[in-house]
Motif scaffolding. Structure first.
Motif, short mmCIF file in Angstrom:
data_model
loop_
_atom_site.label_atom_id
_atom_site.label_comp_id
_atom_site.label_asym_id
_atom_site.label_seq_id
_atom_site.Cartn_x
_atom_site.Cartn_y
_atom_site.Cartn_z
N GLN A 144 2.48 3.54 -2.86
CA GLN A 144 2.40 2.13 -1.40
C GLN A 144 0.65 3.14 -1.78
O GLN A 144 -0.37 2.61 -1.34
N ALA A 192 -6.85 -0.39 -3.55
CA ALA A 192 -7.19 -1.83 -2.34
C ALA A 192 -8.28 -1.28 -1.60
O ALA A 192 -9.48 -2.09 -1.16
N GLN A 242 -8.55 -8.12 -11.05
CA GLN A 242 -9.19 -7.60 -9.22
C GLN A 242 -10.83 -6.36 -9.73
O GLN A 242 -11.06 -6.38 -8.54
N TRP A 255 -10.00 -4.17 -10.34
CA TRP A 255 -10.36 -2.62 -9.92
C TRP A 255 -9.92 -0.95 -10.75
O TRP A 255 -9.85 0.39 -10.02
N GLN A 275 6.14 -7.51 -4.69
CA GLN A 275 6.48 -6.63 -4.62
C GLN A 275 6.92 -6.50 -3.58
O GLN A 275 8.33 -6.38 -3.10
N GLY A 276 7.04 -7.90 -2.64
CA GLY A 276 7.21 -7.34 -1.17
C GLY A 276 8.52 -8.22 -0.98
O GLY A 276 9.41 -8.63 -0.97
N PHE A 302 -4.78 -7.78 0.61
CA PHE A 302 -5.43 -5.91 -0.81
C PHE A 302 -5.41 -6.83 -1.50
O PHE A 302 -6.79 -6.92 -2.32
N TYR A 303 -5.11 -8.33 -1.83
CA TYR A 303 -5.12 -9.09 -3.35
C TYR A 303 -6.65 -10.28 -2.86
O TYR A 303 -6.65 -10.82 -3.71
N SER A 362 2.85 -2.25 3.36
CA SER A 362 2.86 -1.25 1.93
C SER A 362 3.33 -3.03 0.54
O SER A 362 2.83 -1.57 0.07
N LEU A 363 4.24 -2.93 1.16
CA LEU A 363 4.68 -3.85 -0.14
C LEU A 363 3.78 -5.22 -0.58
O LEU A 363 3.92 -5.56 -1.25
N GLU A 364 3.64 -5.99 0.49
CA GLU A 364 2.47 -6.98 1.00
C GLU A 364 1.24 -7.30 0.62
O GLU A 364 0.34 -8.15 0.46
N ASP A 407 -0.39 -7.20 3.05
CA ASP A 407 -0.54 -8.24 4.56
C ASP A 407 -1.78 -7.93 4.84
O ASP A 407 -0.46 -7.66 6.04
#
Lengths: 435, 287
Positions: free
Chosen positions: A64, A71, A93, A95, A393-394, B42-43, B251-253, B255
């Motif tokens: 995290q 990001a 990306q 990065w 991830q999510g 983030f992406y 934290s995971l997505e 978003d």
């Protein structure tokens, strides 16, 4: 006189401070990385102008932190520990900085091809592997013998089920099989994704449609829940890699399918009570001609430099040191060959000293070589036990929670997979994958 | 007796802090509102305006309903335990006993333990199915151990959080009890009232205000429980509350848009709960 002395020392200090670069390194609290941290002095002795500042965190927290940092271009870290999941996404990306200053003696050609490819985008290396792993079946030779069975060269899940039943002895506290149950995309889903592939199922089909309600997933999860419920330790739904490692080390597990890196810990007399009783076999298959012969797992903890770091050169100097052949020799001289970070360099597996000290070397190399995470027919993504897309991830964690619920009996396998499918379709539609 | 002059001086002196506090609140709130109308992750480097899309996406998330339920259950469950338990313990501590100070200190101790530490201790020492204290005790009496965090996740978290908040409630209620005049009790006893009647007709009404304060203050904190969930179960449908769900979306997505929308939803939910509470129990604060 005193003032003069003070001024002189201040000046000297200022000069040193100017020449010094401090690198902030974010890493995971796994034993190999903690060992690397302990060898800081060896690095600074060779590079007195670079100071190392370590931020060592638990895997999920580190993820995290580094993801948020990179990001938002926060610039907290100069070196990040990331895995084969992040590299393809982050390099796309832009990065990450390409690793082109690792030095003349780094010998990138010595990196095991499967690992090198997994960490490269368009032929450029974006992260250097610190240790790498595939999957193995670890089993107790003595218990299997007592059960009157022999481990086949290519075990099947049917055989594993039979062996688990015969090895279980709840009176003496021995459970036939230990597997990951702790929810998380890098915990239980890594194992289940690998198991589903050994039954011929992927996360998504060629049109990015999630596959959780396919035959392969149904068979895999049903068997998984069945095995752990009947022959697994109590509270299996809360056990991750580390919990299973300690259970196996205490002699409570008959078999354990997990990351090959576990092999060096369970055969180490300092960390395991059954060091000389462990056998190694490839990951089990559920169907004839299963993909990658069961080696459906490829992971490498690797070191990378954020593109936004202002200390590129010093960062690459450090990475080159930590992932070099010399580093392996340094660890071997201090801790013995069996404890060097495995899976990254071909030369390590050609080293007779290592092969002698590490009974698992051959099995590990074979599994890594078989694991092919690239995009293939009917699989539009990179990755085996994960899918290298940002949504994973999510999504993987949400699905992992459903699977843990199925394992603990608070829902059925069918309901858990249906919920996983619905959640996945929803996410992938929003992500624009499903038109 | 404040004169007009002193009043205006007081206002003038308060102005800077009020302005700072206002900015402190309004800027994050405004930014969250703004982000919640963007497709912001983030992406994806572009952040187009999407209106209420994030809100509908968050509210139709199958995890939202369970998180909403869990949030309310958690608040309600902990309040029940801490109020009822708090009253009983306060009554006990109000008695003259040997070693009173030590006992009181021990009762208040959990309040000084950090939430993460408390949750870890409960998870590993008390609730572990194999070697946890509770499991061992249940095994000893032959009931058989329970895998608390797997099979009763929300109940376990309610117990952990209640254990941490019980001392707070005991402290406030004990203070209220000690201000109860003995004369009233004695008079009631002379008239032949029993212990129960004295409790229900004299003691409880006297504690009403304190109970209200406990409910209001605890609710504010209980709506945002996070650490205990992160340490013990790591979320999941059975134990995520709204704050945890929103944090995991970030934290995971990665978003930010959906998480901001979720944050606004959580603010609205918290305000509704607070409003209802003040309407229902806040009346006691008047008069």
């Amino acid at each position: 006189m005193k003032t003069l002395g003070c001024a002189a020392s201040l000046l000297a200090f200022a000069a040193v401070a100017q020449a010094e670069t401090t690198l902030t390194i974010g890493t995971v609290n796994n034993s190999d990385m903690i060992r690397m941290q302990g060898l800081t002095d060896a690095f600074t002795a060779a590079h007195p102008d670079i100071k190392l500042n370590w931020v060592t965190l638990e895997e999920n927290i580190l993820r995290q932190r580094v993801t948020t940092d990179i990001a938002t271009k926060g610039g907290q870290f100069d070196v990040m520990t990331i895995g084969t999941y992040e590299v393809p996404i982050w390099s796309k990306q832009q990065w990450l900085a390409p690793l082109d200053k690792l030095g003349a003696d780094y010998d990138a050609d010595d990196l095991i091809p499967a690992i090198r490819n997994a960490l490269s985008t368009d032929g450029t290396l974006y992260a250097a592997p610190f240790y790498a792993e595939s999957t193995l079946t670890l089993y107790r030779k003595d218990l299997l013998e007592a059960a009157g069975l022999t481990m086949p060269e290519k075990p099947t899940w049917d055989f594993i089920a039979e062996a688990a039943e015969k090895m279980t002895n709840k009176e003496t506290g021995v459970y036939g099989i230990c597997l990951r149950g702790k929810p998380g995309w890098g915990e239980n889903m890594a194992f289940l994704g690998n198991m589903a592939r050994s039954f011929g199922a992927n996360y998504f089909d060629a049109d990015w449609k999630p596959q959780f309600e396919s035959e392969g997933w149904k068979k895999a999860v049903t068997l998984y829940v069945d095995l752990l419920t009947k022959y697994g330790p109590p509270g299996a739904a809360a056990n991750g890699f580390n919990e299973n490692l300690s259970l196996f080390g205490q002699g409570k597990c008959g078999m354990w399918m997990d990351a090959s890196v576990a092999a060096s810990f369970v055969t180490d007399p300092k960390q395991s009570q059954v060091p000389d009783k462990v056998g190694f076999a490839p990951g089990p298959c559920g169907i004839e001609n299963c993909p990658n012969e069961g080696a459906n797992w490829l992971w490498a903890w690797s070191l990378a430099v954020p593109a936004s770091s202002g200390k590129q050169e010093a960062a690459q100097t450090f990475i080159s040191w930590a992932t070099s052949k010399a580093y392996l020799e340094l660890v071997a001289s201090k801790e013995g060959w069996a404890n060097v970070p495995p899976g990254t360099r071909t030369s390590l597996y050609e080293n007779p000293e290592y092969v002698k000290a590490a009974p698992f070397a051959e099995a590990t190399l074979a599994a890594i070589n078989k694991a092919d995470p690239s995009i293939g027919e009917g699989k539009p993504y990179v990755g085996l036990q994960f899918a290298a897309v940002p949504e994973f991830q999510g999504l993987g964690t949400a699905v992992g929670q459903q699977m843990a619920a199925a394992l603990s009996g608070s829902t059925t396998v069918e309901a858990a997979l249906a919920a996983a499918q619905a959640q996945a379709v929803r996410e992938m539609t929003r992500g624009g994958y499903i038109k | 007796m404040a004169t007009t002059q002193t009043k205006s001086v007081a206002r003038l002196m308060m102005t800077p802090s009020v302005i700072v506090l206002f900015i402190w609140m309004i800027v994050p709130l405004f930014l969250t509102l703004y982000f919640s109308t963007l497709r912001y992750g983030f992406y994806n480097p572009e952040t187009p305006f999407v209106g209420f899309e994030n809100y509908t996406y968050f509210l139709t998330d199958p995890r939202f309903l369970s998180a909403f339920q869990n949030t309310l259950l958690l608040v309600f469950g902990v309040l029940c335990i801490t109020i009822i338990g708090g009253i009983l313990i306060a009554l006990l501590l109000d008695q003259e006993v040997f070693g009173q100070t030590i006992v009181r200190l021990l009762v208040i101790a959990p309040f000084f333990v950090m939430p993460t530490v408390a949750a870890l201790v409960w998870k590993n020492m008390m609730m572990n199915p194999v070697y946890g204290v509770i499991g061992q005790m249940l095994n000893a009496v032959g009931i058989g151990s329970v895998d608390w965090l797997t099979n009763l996740p929300l109940t376990s978290i309610i117990i952990i959080v209640a254990w941490q908040w019980l001392p707070f409630s005991v402290l406030i209620l004990l203070t209220a009890l000690q201000s109860l005049s003995q004369d009233q009790k004695e008079a009631a006893e002379m008239d032949g009232a029993g212990a129960l009647s004295i409790f229900f007709y004299i003691t409880l009404p006297h504690m009403k205000r304190a109970i209200t304060v406990v409910i209001l203050i605890q609710t504010i904190f209980l709506l945002s429980v996070y650490a205990e969930i992160a340490v013990t179960t790591g979320g999941g449908e059975a134990s995520s509350n709204l704050p945890f769900l929103i944090a995991s979306i970030i934290s995971l997505e990665g978003d930010v848009g959906t998480a901001s929308a979720g944050g606004i939803v959580a603010v609205i939910v918290a305000n509704i709960v607070a409003f209802l509470l003040i309407r229902v129990v806040g009346k006691n604060l008047e008069g």
